[in-house]
Design an enzyme around this catalytic site. Structure first.
Site, PDB file in Angstrom:
ATOM      1  N   ALA A   1      -4.070   7.697  -5.151  1.00 33.68           N
ATOM      2  CA  ALA A   1      -2.574   7.004  -4.979  1.00 33.68           C
ATOM      3  C   ALA A   1      -2.609   5.429  -5.584  1.00 33.68           C
ATOM      4  CB  ALA A   1      -1.920   7.469  -3.716  1.00 33.68           C
TER       5      ALA A   1
ATOM      6  N   ALA B   1       0.941  -1.111   0.019  1.00 32.72           N
ATOM      7  CA  ALA B   1      -0.083   0.010   0.119  1.00 32.72           C
ATOM      8  C   ALA B   1       0.825   1.192  -0.108  1.00 32.72           C
ATOM      9  CB  ALA B   1      -0.820  -0.057   0.953  1.00 32.72           C
ATOM     10  N   ASN B   2       0.251   2.333   0.182  1.00 39.47           N
ATOM     11  CA  ASN B   2       0.916   3.636   0.206  1.00 39.47           C
ATOM     12  C   ASN B   2       0.391   4.487   1.557  1.00 39.47           C
ATOM     13  OD1 ASN B   2      -1.132   5.507  -1.105  1.00 39.47           O
ATOM     14  ND2 ASN B   2      -0.533   4.005  -2.737  1.00 39.47           N
ATOM     15  N   ARG B   3       0.976   5.856   1.533  1.00 41.05           N
ATOM     16  CA  ARG B   3       0.663   6.677   2.465  1.00 41.05           C
ATOM     17  C   ARG B   3      -0.599   7.607   2.358  1.00 41.05           C
ATOM     18  NH1 ARG B   3       4.108   5.885   6.526  1.00 41.05           N
ATOM     19  NH2 ARG B   3       6.188   5.530   6.184  1.00 41.05           N
ATOM     20  N   SER B   4      -1.276   7.231   1.271  1.00 39.95           N
ATOM     21  CA  SER B   4      -2.485   8.437   0.795  1.00 39.95           C
ATOM     22  C   SER B   4      -3.534   8.047   2.041  1.00 39.95           C
ATOM     23  CB  SER B   4      -2.774   8.031  -0.213  1.00 39.95           C
ATOM     24  OG  SER B   4      -4.285   8.639  -0.675  1.00 39.95           O
TER      25      SER B   4
END
Ligand code: C5P
Length: 221
Positions: free
Chosen positions: A95, A29-32
């Site tokens: 994102a 995943a990512n930090r969005s």
């Protein structure tokens, strides 16, 4: 009271990160946080539009008056976006993960005391580029976002050309700025002809309202 500039219009927004499953308990995943995308969707609804928000996993409440379609992966997001068309305005604020594991294991991968097998990644579909390239049913105004840490404007101009969208909302997500997951955003609006508008640092809600006002002007022009 917001003027109902988007009455009768269908606005499609993507927001949040994607989760790309490794196995039933792990993902990439990512930090969005989804804050900016959700704020745009809320502002479009305030402006009278019918709004479909296709959102990856976020911890935010559903914006008022918006139809929310929840997805996890990039491929699910693309399918949900295609199912939601036609739209007058499409804003791709998610994102989206660039890559996913080549294979999702059906059972939890065990530690077993061995070195883990390397994680092989494959590219995800580019939702913004896919929708921008449609010959039939392309939304009249397609907007992308660009989260950059350097050469923000240069990269945004290149991104418009590469993705085939009409506008890019570029923001500097260098760690010092605290944009990713934060409450404020400093954005640059970059148009196809290379024209740029730079806005002061504003709350993401205010950025959402101002973006919707600008998009409405472009649609009306
Ligand atoms: O190439 P990059 O990820 O920086 O482009 C960002 C823009 O493209 C955003 O608008 C994002 O929502 C969109 N995008 C997408 N699908 C992808 C990757 C990015 O829609 N797989």
């Amino acid at each position: 009271e917001t003027p109902k500039r988007l009455a009768g219009r269908h606005v499609l927004v993507t927001s949040g990160p994607t989760h790309e499953a490794i196995d039933p308990v792990r993902y990439l995943a990512n930090r969005s946080s989804g804050r900016q995308g959700h704020a745009v969707a809320a502002a479009a609804a305030e402006a009278g539009a019918r709004v479909t928000l296709v959102s990856g996993p976020v911890a935010l409440p559903d914006p008022a008056g918006v139809t929310v379609v929840r997805v996890e992966s990039a491929r699910e997001m693309l399918a949900a976006v295609e199912a939601a068309l036609p739209a007058d305005l499409a804003i791709f604020a998610a994102a989206v993960g660039d890559w996913r594991p080549a294979e999702t294991r059906g059972a939890k991968i065990k530690k077993d005391g061995h070195t883990p097998a390397p994680l092989t990644l494959v590219e995800n579909p580019d939702i913004l580029a896919t929708i921008s390239a449609r010959t039939e049913g392309r939304p009249p105004l397609v907007v992308g976002f660009a989260a950059e840490t350097d050469q923000v404007l240069d990269n945004a101009r290149k991104k418009i050309a590469r993705k085939g969208c009409d506008l890019i909302v570029a923001n500097d997500v260098s760690a010092e700025g605290g944009v990713m997951g934060g409450l404020d955003n400093t954005v640059h609006l970059v148009a196809r002809d290379g024209g740029v508008e730079t806005w002061p640092k504003l709350g993401k809600e205010e950025v959402g309202r101002r973006l919707v006002a600008r998009f409405s002007e472009w649609l009306a022009a």
